[in-house]
Motif scaffolding. Structure first.
Motif, PDB file in Angstrom:
ATOM      1  N   LEU A 193       0.819  -1.209   0.000  1.00 31.82           N
ATOM      2  CA  LEU A 193       0.000   0.000   0.000  1.00 31.82           C
ATOM      3  C   LEU A 193       0.854   1.260   0.000  1.00 31.82           C
ATOM      4  CD1 LEU A 193      -2.794  -1.009   2.549  1.00 31.82           C
ATOM      5  CD2 LEU A 193      -2.859  -1.137   0.048  1.00 31.82           C
ATOM      6  N   GLU A 194       1.996   1.213   0.668  1.00 30.34           N
ATOM      7  CA  GLU A 194       2.895   2.370   0.690  1.00 30.34           C
ATOM      8  C   GLU A 194       3.480   2.645  -0.695  1.00 30.34           C
ATOM      9  OE1 GLU A 194       5.737   1.383   3.666  1.00 30.34           O
ATOM     10  OE2 GLU A 194       4.349   1.727   5.342  1.00 30.34           O
ATOM     11  N   ALA A 195       3.644   1.572  -1.481  1.00 33.68           N
ATOM     12  CA  ALA A 195       4.205   1.740  -2.823  1.00 33.68           C
ATOM     13  C   ALA A 195       3.208   2.368  -3.786  1.00 33.68           C
ATOM     14  CB  ALA A 195       4.673   0.386  -3.362  1.00 33.68           C
ATOM     15  N   TRP A 196       1.912   2.237  -3.494  1.00 31.61           N
ATOM     16  CA  TRP A 196       0.890   2.884  -4.329  1.00 31.61           C
ATOM     17  C   TRP A 196      -0.281   3.319  -3.453  1.00 31.61           C
ATOM     18  CZ3 TRP A 196      -1.950   0.604  -9.237  1.00 31.61           C
ATOM     19  CH2 TRP A 196      -2.546   1.665  -9.938  1.00 31.61           C
ATOM     20  N   PRO A 197      -0.128   4.434  -2.747  1.00 29.16           N
ATOM     21  CA  PRO A 197      -1.205   4.922  -1.889  1.00 29.16           C
ATOM     22  C   PRO A 197      -2.479   5.193  -2.681  1.00 29.16           C
ATOM     23  CG  PRO A 197       0.864   6.054  -1.426  1.00 29.16           C
ATOM     24  CD  PRO A 197       1.077   5.269  -2.689  1.00 29.16           C
ATOM     25  N   ASN A 198      -3.594   4.717  -2.166  1.00 31.12           N
ATOM     26  CA  ASN A 198      -4.911   4.900  -2.781  1.00 31.12           C
ATOM     27  C   ASN A 198      -5.002   4.301  -4.180  1.00 31.12           C
ATOM     28  OD1 ASN A 198      -6.051   6.437  -0.580  1.00 31.12           O
ATOM     29  ND2 ASN A 198      -4.740   8.127  -1.237  1.00 31.12           N
ATOM     30  N   GLY A 199      -4.174   3.269  -4.434  1.00 28.47           N
ATOM     31  CA  GLY A 199      -4.217   2.626  -5.744  1.00 28.47           C
ATOM     32  C   GLY A 199      -4.620   1.171  -5.713  1.00 28.47           C
ATOM     33  N   LEU A 200      -4.741   0.589  -4.503  1.00 25.13           N
ATOM     34  CA  LEU A 200      -5.011  -0.840  -4.380  1.00 25.13           C
ATOM     35  C   LEU A 200      -6.110  -1.111  -3.357  1.00 25.13           C
ATOM     36  CD1 LEU A 200      -1.276  -1.958  -4.198  1.00 25.13           C
ATOM     37  CD2 LEU A 200      -2.822  -2.467  -6.108  1.00 25.13           C
TER      38      LEU A 200
END
Length: 267
Positions: free
Chosen positions: A75-82
């Motif tokens: 989740l940190e690698a793509w905030p609000n993307g997964l």
């Protein structure tokens, strides 16, 4: 814009690692567990890859305990993307939204003692809001019906998939995720009849997962690739997840670049 099925990516976590597991073997007795793939890369690698290609609607699934740190890394690698699922309930759902999940996915929590609880679905809706809630309806086929399964897909519940039951659930969430547990991880083809029924039943965005095995522009028109097949069977209403067949998970039937091309040519 023409409605068309799209690829939805996944990150399945087991024991803190990215893995591809044969769904029907995921039991409490893990000596029977069959694993198709164990990643050398961390979860953040896959999340960053999906972010790079803007592959929306992907789900991170925590299969059992010991996966929270790995999930947070993704989740940190793509905030609000997964989207995040696995052990989600009304008390921790907001925590995962705050950790960067676009949406939370609820499964077994909705079925205490294997019986569907509308009260718990409403609790989840109140916790994060309808727009940030996905209901995972994992199912197993029994005769002509598909029965919702929980607890590592081993316990059948009192819910049978139908237009009535899916309409009931869809009033309180923004998406459905349908795992066909009997074919999950086998790479032997999708459950075509289930996809056809979903096209008749669903009224909100829906992603199907289970058995997808091929995607190549070298195939002849008579040998439909799975994404084309799902698009045809569902009239573009159902999206598709590829897992074990995908090249980034050690598979040989599907190239991520082909899926990226398919999705972006649809926009």
């Amino acid at each position: 814009m023409v409605v068309r099925s799209e690829f939805r990516p996944c990150i399945d976590l087991h024991g803190g690692e990215v893995k591809q597991i044969v769904g029907g073997t995921f039991e409490k007795d893990e000596s029977r567990l069959r694993t198709n793939f164990v990643a050398k890369h961390p979860p953040s690698y896959y999340a960053s890859l999906y972010r790079k290609h803007n592959l929306k609607g992907g789900h991170v699934i925590k299969l059992g305990p010991g996966n929270d740190a790995a999930a947070q890394e993704a989740l940190e690698a793509w905030p609000n993307g997964l989207h995040i699922g696995g052990g989600i309930h009304s008390d921790n759902a907001q925590f995962w939204i705050e950790k960067g999940a676009e949406k939370v996915i609820v499964t077994s929590y909705l079925f205490p003692d294997c019986r569907f609880s509308m009260e718990r679905l409403l609790q989840m809706e109140n916790a994060v809001g309808k727009d940030r809630l996905v209901v995972d309806i994992s199912c197993r086929r029994r005769g002509d019906d598909w029965i919702v399964a929980m607890n590592r897909w081993q316990d059948l519940t009192d819910m049978t998939l139908s237009k009535t039951t899916l309409d009931q659930v869809s009033q309180h969430c923004s998406e459905l995720l349908i795992h066909a547990a009997d074919v999950e991880g086998l790479c032997q083809g999708i459950d075509q009849q289930l996809v056809e029924r979903l096209a008749e039943w669903v009224s909100i965005p829906t992603t199907y997962a289970g058995g997808a095995r091929r995607m190549s522009y070298l195939l002849t028109l008579s040998d439909l690739e799975d994404l084309q097949l799902v698009n045809k069977l569902s009239q573009g209403k159902v999206h598709l997840t590829f897992g074990s067949a995908l090249d980034i998970f050690g598979g040989s039937g599907v190239k991520l670049e082909d899926l990226v091309h398919w999705n972006h040519s649809n926009r």
